[in-house]
Motif scaffolding. Sequence first.
Motif, short mmCIF file in Angstrom:
data_model
loop_
_atom_site.label_atom_id
_atom_site.label_comp_id
_atom_site.label_asym_id
_atom_site.label_seq_id
_atom_site.Cartn_x
_atom_site.Cartn_y
_atom_site.Cartn_z
N ASN A 1 26.81 -14.69 -6.35
CA ASN A 1 26.19 -15.55 -7.50
C ASN A 1 26.53 -14.81 -8.79
O ASN A 1 26.05 -13.34 -9.04
CB ASN A 1 24.60 -15.64 -7.33
CG ASN A 1 24.08 -16.57 -8.26
OD1 ASN A 1 24.20 -16.40 -9.54
ND2 ASN A 1 23.39 -17.27 -7.75
N GLN B 1 23.07 -13.87 -10.89
CA GLN B 1 21.99 -13.21 -10.04
C GLN B 1 22.77 -11.87 -9.98
O GLN B 1 22.02 -10.81 -10.17
CB GLN B 1 22.04 -13.75 -8.56
CG GLN B 1 20.46 -14.05 -8.28
CD GLN B 1 20.24 -14.89 -7.17
OE1 GLN B 1 20.89 -15.95 -7.16
NE2 GLN B 1 19.45 -14.13 -6.36
N ALA C 1 23.76 -24.86 -9.80
CA ALA C 1 24.13 -24.44 -8.44
C ALA C 1 26.02 -24.61 -8.30
O ALA C 1 26.45 -24.01 -7.64
CB ALA C 1 23.63 -25.14 -7.36
N GLU D 1 27.43 -21.29 -9.96
CA GLU D 1 27.02 -19.95 -9.64
C GLU D 1 27.83 -19.26 -8.98
O GLU D 1 27.59 -17.91 -9.02
CB GLU D 1 25.65 -20.24 -8.60
CG GLU D 1 26.01 -20.64 -7.35
CD GLU D 1 24.68 -20.83 -6.34
OE1 GLU D 1 23.61 -21.01 -6.79
OE2 GLU D 1 24.73 -20.95 -5.21
N SER D 2 29.16 -19.59 -8.46
CA SER D 2 29.97 -18.51 -8.06
C SER D 2 31.20 -19.16 -8.11
O SER D 2 31.37 -20.52 -8.43
CB SER D 2 29.75 -18.31 -6.58
OG SER D 2 29.87 -19.70 -5.63
#
Lengths: 491, 87
Positions: free
Chosen positions: B30, B33, B65, B68-69
């Motif tokens: 993430n 995060q 979402a 996120e990555s």
Amino acid sequence: MTTPLQRLSFTWQKLSQWHEDHRLINFSATLSGQLLLWSFCLLLLYPGEYLPLLPLMILASRLPTHRLTILAVGGGGLFLWKRFEQMHVVDPFWIISNTLFLIGLLWLFFQLARNYSSLPQWLRNSPQIALHGLLWLCIATVPFFPTDFRSNPEQAVFLNVSVFLVLFSFLIWRIGILFYAGKRGLLKKSSFLDHMAYCMPYLGSTQVPYGKGLDYLLAKQAKQSPDLSKSQLAGIKLLLLAHLWQALLPVLDRFTFASSGQTINPQPLLVKLYHIDSLTILPVDQLPSWPILWGSLFVDMIYETMQLAITGHMIVGCLRLFGFNVFRNTYRPLLTQTLVDFWNQYYYYFKELLVDFFFFPAYVSLFKNNLKLRIFTATMASACLGNFYYHLLQHFDVYLAHGVNITFEKFVSYFFYSIVLGIGIYLSMLKAQQRRTLTPPNHPPLVANLLVVRNIAEVWLFFSLLRIWDHPSSTFLQDTRFFFALFGITF
Amino acid sequence: MSNQRESIVTFLQTILRPSASLDRLQDHENLVQFGYIDSLAMLELVAFLESEFAIDFSETGVNPADLESIDAILALIARHHAPAVKH
């Protein structure tokens, strides 16, 4: 070689993150660990309004695959019980019919969202606007209600409609999340009951959906046993923090505030400060001295932040105990160094609501060729317009219950608050964006620490001053007079 | 796919937090995060995906979402460029 300060910081870090200790996580997953954990929870929740959730949490920890259903059915039941109790509804027939009506309404919206691709094009283009348009159409019927509909049993149908309107306005953001999920095609794989976990929130929640929608809850839910223990311990930590702040509030009252709510404390032990809403309504010539005014401004902000943290910690703590390890609502906002960070960490789920419903829709639709203008428009759409609109809607039930007219005077202070907040956040975002592209300056530790203190002080100053316009008890003119009085300018 | 990944990583380098490095970043991690980028940089990421991969977020909305990555971004690009399936 580490300095004593670094060692102290390391020790504090380790102590404050006790809930992530692997030995503790492993122990809490055992039978005796679980017994201890739930006994501790009982102590922390007793005798508060969240205590009825405890059996549900224990059940959810035993039946993790049914976690969502337990939260939906149990939490939903408690939500309805609490709402009807607040409305002083006692007639069982009335409660059952309204509950069925409410669930039916949510089911209808769920079906609409589930068949999103089959909806007419105009509705798919702006589902949120259509939803809010429908609510306001319903609200527009209120002036045509008989004046005695609250007390006349023959007008029960209007009373039912008014209760429906209050619940509809309360649930509207959650129904909006349902539509977003439908738009993204996420409803095909989930059941109606799954979505009730956030549509029918448990006790004490507000219009703000803590834990957001189903996809967020699913992403954050514990998958394995150690994840569950970790989530539960993190929940306990938040409940403990909530109790700590709860214990500190009366101390602040006793030492610093001359009055708090209905309680008068004529001689506080340390210094005689006041809550801001009690100062803004005073005539300028009756205001206390400058140091008291400024002291009240800052201490009242700390006080209110603690109150918000208590509410958020209890709700998020309970969600974590259910096994959804979601973000905190309030996370050290008074230590943030920028306005945008404060806004992000003060009331996270409200900020997320504004981002989802106002910021991103504006950002992806307007001024695509100009990044700065794009960010400005989106920021004003969320922090200013969205924020103002949310509060307008939030107080709708108060107007319905008490018959207070929504007047320009009532809301002008908050509108001013929203404008200044929006501009402040935009400027802070620009500053953060510029800083990211620069090489960080290499200051000596003392200077670096002083700069941190200065940044934090700037954030405190901005938000404590802005809060002057965030009190419904006073008018815009009273708030503005108070603001100038802080600088010795009176009129 | 590897070109897309390379293009994303190159862009991420420009919006990284000053203290972060992509050397150890794994594609499933993430980005916010784990502290690689801040939420403000997400906005720039949206603008980049619009211009570079012609993704029209005004149709689907932004789902954080999806950003996120690196894996999630690649999946988003793949979804947008997949031929429409008729039921």
